[in-house]
Design a protein around this motif. Sequence first.
Motif, short mmCIF file in Angstrom:
data_model
loop_
_atom_site.label_atom_id
_atom_site.label_comp_id
_atom_site.label_asym_id
_atom_site.label_seq_id
_atom_site.Cartn_x
_atom_site.Cartn_y
_atom_site.Cartn_z
N LYS A 93 -3.52 -9.96 -6.98
CA LYS A 93 -4.92 -10.11 -6.61
C LYS A 93 -5.15 -11.37 -5.78
O LYS A 93 -6.10 -11.45 -4.99
N CYS A 127 0.72 -6.48 2.29
CA CYS A 127 -0.52 -5.94 2.88
C CYS A 127 -0.71 -4.48 2.50
O CYS A 127 -1.81 -4.05 2.13
N ARG A 128 0.37 -3.72 2.58
CA ARG A 128 0.28 -2.29 2.25
C ARG A 128 0.08 -2.10 0.74
O ARG A 128 -0.67 -1.21 0.32
N ARG A 129 0.74 -2.92 -0.05
CA ARG A 129 0.69 -2.74 -1.50
C ARG A 129 -0.66 -3.15 -2.08
O ARG A 129 -1.15 -2.53 -3.03
N THR A 130 -1.25 -4.20 -1.54
CA THR A 130 -2.50 -4.73 -2.10
C THR A 130 -3.74 -4.23 -1.37
O THR A 130 -4.85 -4.32 -1.91
N GLY A 131 -3.57 -3.75 -0.12
CA GLY A 131 -4.72 -3.31 0.66
C GLY A 131 -5.50 -4.45 1.27
O GLY A 131 -6.58 -4.25 1.83
N ILE A 132 -4.98 -5.68 1.18
CA ILE A 132 -5.66 -6.84 1.75
C ILE A 132 -5.42 -6.85 3.27
O ILE A 132 -4.34 -6.51 3.74
N SER A 133 -6.42 -7.28 4.02
CA SER A 133 -6.36 -7.27 5.48
C SER A 133 -5.15 -8.05 5.99
O SER A 133 -4.79 -9.11 5.45
N GLU A 201 -5.82 -2.55 10.77
CA GLU A 201 -5.07 -1.50 10.11
C GLU A 201 -3.81 -2.08 9.47
O GLU A 201 -3.24 -3.05 9.95
N ALA A 202 -3.39 -1.46 8.38
CA ALA A 202 -2.15 -1.89 7.73
C ALA A 202 -0.99 -1.67 8.69
O ALA A 202 -0.99 -0.73 9.49
#
Length: 436
Positions: A93, A127-133, A201-202
């Motif tokens: 997080k 980035c992909r795992r957490t969805g954070i920009s 985008e990721a």
Amino acid sequence: MIFLVMGIGIIILLTAVFRIHAFFALLIACFVVGLGVQMPVANIITVTKQGFGNIMNSLGFIIVLGTTLGVVLEHTGSTKVMATYILKRIGEKQAPLAMSITGFIVGLPIFCDSGYIVLSGLNKSLCRRTGISVIIMSVSLATGLYSVHCLIPPHPGAAAAASTIGVDYGKLILVGIAVAIPAMLVGHFWARYAGRKIVNEAPSEAPVIDLTTNTPSVLLSFLPVLVPIVLIGIKSFLSIETGKSIPAWMQIFMVASDPVIALAIGIILAFCAIHTWNKNVVGKLLQEAAEKAGGILVIIGAGGAFGAILAATQVGQHVSNAVNLQALGILFPFMLTAILKTAQGSSTVAIITASSIIQPLLPALGLDSETGRLLAVLSMGAGSMTLSHANDAYFWVIAKFSGLDMRSMLQVYSMASLFMGLTTLGVVYILSLVMM
């Protein structure tokens, strides 16, 4: 003073516009200033040789060994082990903060551009795992690396400035780390604030980071970074009277805490992380390190030559007579370095050039004391952060490896570098009020 300004202008013009290597730009500036004040050509050559040799004498081994330590840590995967450990402790997080701290620690021995390239795969995966920009994660990592790169030896700019100004490496490392922490945090918080307004985008390619095989332990990963820092730092605060008999264990410690020996110990510890020794691999690593250090050394040497020319022309006396530098104090080194950095892009060239100019001005600035010289180097380090934009190679490393567009980089990363520099200047100013 006219030819001093011309010399600085030539350095900026040749490096920023014509993309000429900084070594040749600094060397040409030596002759422009020397000939401008009517120094004989033979004297110019002698002085530049002496300046080049003096800086090599104090910095040569440190730069080569520091570069080698960084190359070995990259090859063994120690940097990724450290990053993964920090991420587990902080939690996904808080992944941006984890990347900032990772950049800060990994950046202590490794140049910021190399550190970013090494960690970019892990950054994309997070980035992909957490969805954070992507912009938030990338700038958090980049500013963590950048904060220590501009302030702390063995990074070439800070090391060269310390040698030129006459600052103890250990004290600069310990105080520099403390000063770099607020800069790192400001970069992180700005990335989170400004980055949330930009949709990225990721990354399409996010390589899986496998840390289960052939990687060193957490302890072996951190030791090569921490041991040299501790050894160099502690020595700086040990007061040993000249002529006093020293116990054998203290003599051993004093030898081990010399920056050259301390970095060599770090390299040995880093090599311990290699599971399978191969003479070809070791040879290639050392070759890469030597070649990488060579490019840095010639710039630092030319900076030393330029400083020697300025000292020979007594430029400090002329500037102090023309300008009330006492009123500017700690602000002047920052302003000069920031102008050089923003104009030509390289933090290393900016701080090396600025230190050559500042050294003879220290008495006029009221900084000609042990504490004053330390604060002057930190102030120049703050200036060398300000402002990173399109003429900075590191700017493009971040953009290329993160897939970020120019507008996003300017809005988030460049502004972060500005706020980091101003924050660092503020911290240095507070230290000047407390320490002087």
